[in-house]
Design an enzyme around this catalytic site. Sequence first.
Site, short mmCIF file in Angstrom:
data_model
loop_
_atom_site.label_atom_id
_atom_site.label_comp_id
_atom_site.label_asym_id
_atom_site.label_seq_id
_atom_site.Cartn_x
_atom_site.Cartn_y
_atom_site.Cartn_z
N HIS A 149 -0.65 -5.87 2.49
CA HIS A 149 -1.82 -6.74 2.60
C HIS A 149 -1.45 -8.14 2.10
O HIS A 149 -0.81 -8.27 1.05
CB HIS A 149 -2.99 -6.20 1.76
CG HIS A 149 -3.95 -5.39 2.55
ND1 HIS A 149 -4.26 -4.06 2.24
CD2 HIS A 149 -4.68 -5.69 3.66
CE1 HIS A 149 -5.14 -3.62 3.14
NE2 HIS A 149 -5.41 -4.58 4.00
N GLU B 187 0.85 -1.20 0.00
CA GLU B 187 0.00 0.00 0.00
C GLU B 187 0.88 1.25 0.00
O GLU B 187 1.75 1.40 0.85
CB GLU B 187 -0.91 0.00 1.24
CG GLU B 187 -1.84 -1.20 1.33
CD GLU B 187 -2.95 -1.20 0.28
OE1 GLU B 187 -3.16 -0.17 -0.39
OE2 GLU B 187 -3.61 -2.26 0.14
N CYS C 277 -6.82 -1.54 8.95
CA CYS C 277 -5.56 -1.54 8.19
C CYS C 277 -5.19 -0.11 7.79
O CYS C 277 -4.10 0.38 8.10
CB CYS C 277 -5.68 -2.41 6.94
SG CYS C 277 -5.81 -4.16 7.30
#
Length: 207
Positions: free
Chosen positions: A167, A84, A148
């Site tokens: 992830h 991410e 998250c």
Amino acid sequence: MSNKRKVIVTGFEPFGEHAVNSSWVAVQELEQLGLGEAVELYVREVPVDYQAVERLLPSLWKELQPQLVVHVGVSGLATTVTLEQCGHNRGYKRLDNCSFCPASQCCMENGSDCIDSVLDMELVCRRVNDSDIGVTVSVSKDAGRYLCDYTYYTSLYLGRGHSAFVHVPPLGKPYSSRDLGRALQAVVQEMLSLLELDCTEEERKTQ
């Protein structure tokens, strides 16, 4: 005094349909594998709880003063290990394991909408995929507006961008715990080598 670089890697406790959270399983595999002699690795399991995250992250950053914090979470939609690039401040409407969500639906009242990691996730992704470890890595700019994303944004804010979020898919879809541990090891090592390059560049500029 130790010259080792300090790295914290966190995974999450079980929640929802994830009775076993592959993120914490992967982090425990990474702990077994280690990150090499030059790195002091600390691992923590994070509750799926907004208020616990608010308490835990400032203490981790302050007490350990790590060079890098990497948070790992599970995504039921993921089929690759996904890096991410950024964390988001607003849009937190989903209840946590304690049936709570922030009244403001945001992480930091006066924070910017989005914070980018100092790490170039596309570059980390390319390097890991080129190393052919048998696990596919991809990049995303949406960590999902749940714990998250909330954890990532908070960590980016506290660490001035020296944070990352990964992830992982659920176990066996398609990767084993060992695969995920090896993938995390490769990803974090690439992140550290990029940070090292950046430090060297900064030193050159100031000489």
